[in-house]
Design an enzyme around this catalytic site. Sequence first.
Site: not given
Ligand code: PAF
Length: 285
Positions: A33, A35-36, A186, A29-31
């Site tokens: 960090h 971890g992503h 968050r 969902m962007g933003y």
């Molecule tokens: O974990 C998230 O960021 C969201 O729940 C996901 C898996 C991208 C689905 O919108």
Amino acid sequence: MRVVRSVAAMQRIALDRRGKGSVGLVPTMGYLHAGHLQLVRAARKQSDYVVVSIFVNPIQFGPKEDFRRYPRDFARDRRLLQSAGVDVVFYPRVRDMYPEGFATFVEVERLGEGLCGKARPGHFRGVTTVVAKLLSVVLPDVAVFGAKDAQQAFVIRRMARDLGFHTRVIILPTVRERDGLAMSSRNVYLSPEQRAEAPALHRSLVLAQNLIRRGERRATIVKAAMRRLIQRESGGRIDYVEMVDTDELRPVKTIEGETLVALAVFFGKTRLIDNTTVKTPNPKL
Ligand code: PAF
């Protein structure tokens, strides 16, 4: 790196990629960090072509939740993904993902009802619906998710299995700040005081691991000890502290085999979640 905004264009790219090597998808969902970015690195390793989706999915937020104020910074995300060697950023608009008349939802029964599902009715239905759509549009060989959202990971894995998606679902361990706080978009909502107290959540999970390692098998005892630690060391308001089996996510009384220890705690309006998985020798086996 291409930025693709329409579902139709993404579908064309996916079809064009067929037979040209494996595709990895990291839904976000962007933003972003660290971890992503770890998920992106894993996708890079596992596949020849990497797609990262950025979509703040309205249907997984409740009416009183933070959809509108969810943090967004596409310019920064784009720079990070460019440096991470991503091939496509799929950044669709809400009206393209959910066009007029959209009426199809995907729901995994039972697994989405307990834990976070209690406080967030409809949340996992929104998650599985958007992930099913992303998998159908991007046609990835692998899709990578983080273990911080443990229930989400279990629900998505079950959906992919039940519906026969060809995508392999990979779940990577939670990435933490130096003081143990699980990384989350968050976390930016936290005041300096809340931020200083939030690592108590991780400490309560470590306490659970230690108690179980020392032989405690009664879930009530472990959960009570975790609650006491959180209440003593933070001003957080506990939503739940729970221990469930890793198959159906049902609360357990006795800790045996593989058990998910999960919690959600409010700091002001911000709801933080965290978890760990413990394994004990199973006397039944
Ligand atoms: O974990 C998230 O960021 C969201 O729940 C996901 C898996 C991208 C689905 O919108």
